[in-house]
Design a protein around this motif. Sequence first.
Motif, PDB file in Angstrom:
ATOM      1  N   SER A  15       0.867  -1.177   0.000  1.00  0.00           N
ATOM      2  CA  SER A  15       0.000   0.000   0.000  1.00  0.00           C
ATOM      3  C   SER A  15       0.906   1.230   0.000  1.00  0.00           C
ATOM      4  O   SER A  15       2.119   1.131   0.256  1.00  0.00           O
ATOM      5  CB  SER A  15      -0.872   0.012   1.257  1.00  0.00           C
ATOM      6  OG  SER A  15      -0.062   0.179   2.416  1.00  0.00           O
ATOM      7  N   GLN A  16       0.343   2.369  -0.286  1.00  0.00           N
ATOM      8  CA  GLN A  16       1.118   3.600  -0.211  1.00  0.00           C
ATOM      9  C   GLN A  16       1.645   3.805   1.212  1.00  0.00           C
ATOM     10  O   GLN A  16       2.782   4.215   1.411  1.00  0.00           O
ATOM     11  CB  GLN A  16       0.282   4.801  -0.646  1.00  0.00           C
ATOM     12  CG  GLN A  16      -0.022   4.808  -2.114  1.00  0.00           C
ATOM     13  CD  GLN A  16      -0.937   5.940  -2.512  1.00  0.00           C
ATOM     14  OE1 GLN A  16      -1.675   6.487  -1.692  1.00  0.00           O
ATOM     15  NE2 GLN A  16      -0.895   6.304  -3.784  1.00  0.00           N
ATOM     16  N   ARG A  17       0.825   3.497   2.177  1.00  0.00           N
ATOM     17  CA  ARG A  17       1.218   3.651   3.585  1.00  0.00           C
ATOM     18  C   ARG A  17       2.381   2.726   3.945  1.00  0.00           C
ATOM     19  O   ARG A  17       3.328   3.110   4.621  1.00  0.00           O
ATOM     20  CB  ARG A  17       0.028   3.386   4.499  1.00  0.00           C
ATOM     21  CG  ARG A  17       0.269   3.730   5.950  1.00  0.00           C
ATOM     22  CD  ARG A  17      -0.984   3.666   6.795  1.00  0.00           C
ATOM     23  NE  ARG A  17      -2.112   4.404   6.285  1.00  0.00           N
ATOM     24  CZ  ARG A  17      -2.281   5.723   6.378  1.00  0.00           C
ATOM     25  NH1 ARG A  17      -1.373   6.448   6.965  1.00  0.00           N
ATOM     26  NH2 ARG A  17      -3.357   6.302   5.882  1.00  0.00           N
ATOM     27  N   TYR A  18       2.332   1.470   3.463  1.00  0.00           N
ATOM     28  CA  TYR A  18       3.410   0.526   3.763  1.00  0.00           C
ATOM     29  C   TYR A  18       4.704   0.936   3.064  1.00  0.00           C
ATOM     30  O   TYR A  18       5.784   0.849   3.657  1.00  0.00           O
ATOM     31  CB  TYR A  18       3.007  -0.898   3.375  1.00  0.00           C
ATOM     32  CG  TYR A  18       4.039  -1.916   3.787  1.00  0.00           C
ATOM     33  CD1 TYR A  18       4.242  -2.206   5.136  1.00  0.00           C
ATOM     34  CD2 TYR A  18       4.825  -2.563   2.848  1.00  0.00           C
ATOM     35  CE1 TYR A  18       5.208  -3.121   5.531  1.00  0.00           C
ATOM     36  CE2 TYR A  18       5.794  -3.479   3.241  1.00  0.00           C
ATOM     37  CZ  TYR A  18       5.978  -3.749   4.575  1.00  0.00           C
ATOM     38  OH  TYR A  18       6.941  -4.650   4.966  1.00  0.00           O
ATOM     39  N   SER A  20       5.564   3.943   2.339  1.00  0.00           N
ATOM     40  CA  SER A  20       6.024   5.078   3.131  1.00  0.00           C
ATOM     41  C   SER A  20       6.763   4.596   4.379  1.00  0.00           C
ATOM     42  O   SER A  20       7.822   5.116   4.740  1.00  0.00           O
ATOM     43  CB  SER A  20       4.838   5.952   3.520  1.00  0.00           C
ATOM     44  OG  SER A  20       5.225   6.923   4.457  1.00  0.00           O
ATOM     45  N   TYR A  21       6.210   3.588   5.037  1.00  0.00           N
ATOM     46  CA  TYR A  21       6.829   3.006   6.224  1.00  0.00           C
ATOM     47  C   TYR A  21       8.217   2.452   5.896  1.00  0.00           C
ATOM     48  O   TYR A  21       9.191   2.699   6.619  1.00  0.00           O
ATOM     49  CB  TYR A  21       5.909   1.919   6.777  1.00  0.00           C
ATOM     50  CG  TYR A  21       6.502   1.068   7.861  1.00  0.00           C
ATOM     51  CD1 TYR A  21       6.668   1.567   9.156  1.00  0.00           C
ATOM     52  CD2 TYR A  21       6.886  -0.248   7.601  1.00  0.00           C
ATOM     53  CE1 TYR A  21       7.216   0.776  10.161  1.00  0.00           C
ATOM     54  CE2 TYR A  21       7.428  -1.038   8.599  1.00  0.00           C
ATOM     55  CZ  TYR A  21       7.593  -0.525   9.869  1.00  0.00           C
ATOM     56  OH  TYR A  21       8.137  -1.315  10.855  1.00  0.00           O
ATOM     57  N   GLY A  31       6.222  10.546   3.272  1.00  0.00           N
ATOM     58  CA  GLY A  31       4.948  10.102   3.788  1.00  0.00           C
ATOM     59  C   GLY A  31       4.023   9.605   2.691  1.00  0.00           C
ATOM     60  O   GLY A  31       4.308   9.717   1.503  1.00  0.00           O
ATOM     61  N   LYS A  32       2.894   9.052   3.105  1.00  0.00           N
ATOM     62  CA  LYS A  32       1.894   8.538   2.165  1.00  0.00           C
ATOM     63  C   LYS A  32       1.442   9.616   1.194  1.00  0.00           C
ATOM     64  O   LYS A  32       1.257   9.354   0.007  1.00  0.00           O
ATOM     65  CB  LYS A  32       0.708   7.968   2.941  1.00  0.00           C
ATOM     66  CG  LYS A  32      -0.416   7.474   2.049  1.00  0.00           C
ATOM     67  CD  LYS A  32      -1.672   7.191   2.840  1.00  0.00           C
ATOM     68  CE  LYS A  32      -2.841   6.863   1.950  1.00  0.00           C
ATOM     69  NZ  LYS A  32      -3.272   7.951   1.086  1.00  0.00           N
TER      70      LYS A  32
END
Length: 74
Positions: A15-18, A20-21, A31-32
């Motif tokens: 995911s975009q969030r992952y 980013s992580y 960041g996302k």
Amino acid sequence: MSRQLIELRRQHNYSQRYLSYLLQLAGYDMGKNVITRIETNQRYVTDLELQALSQIFHVSYDYLIDGKDREEHT
């Protein structure tokens, strides 16, 4: 660039969030929202961000920029 990033992210099931992580773990402040803006062509990618994405996905700069030569060269 955006097309290649989306394709790589989907191939890795990130995911975009992952993503980013992972980038933040590697020391890059992305960041996302930054990833979203890159994928929608609302933001340019800096040379450091290009390097980070190349390292995360193990692909060449050329592949990220224009979709050619997917293999990473060291």
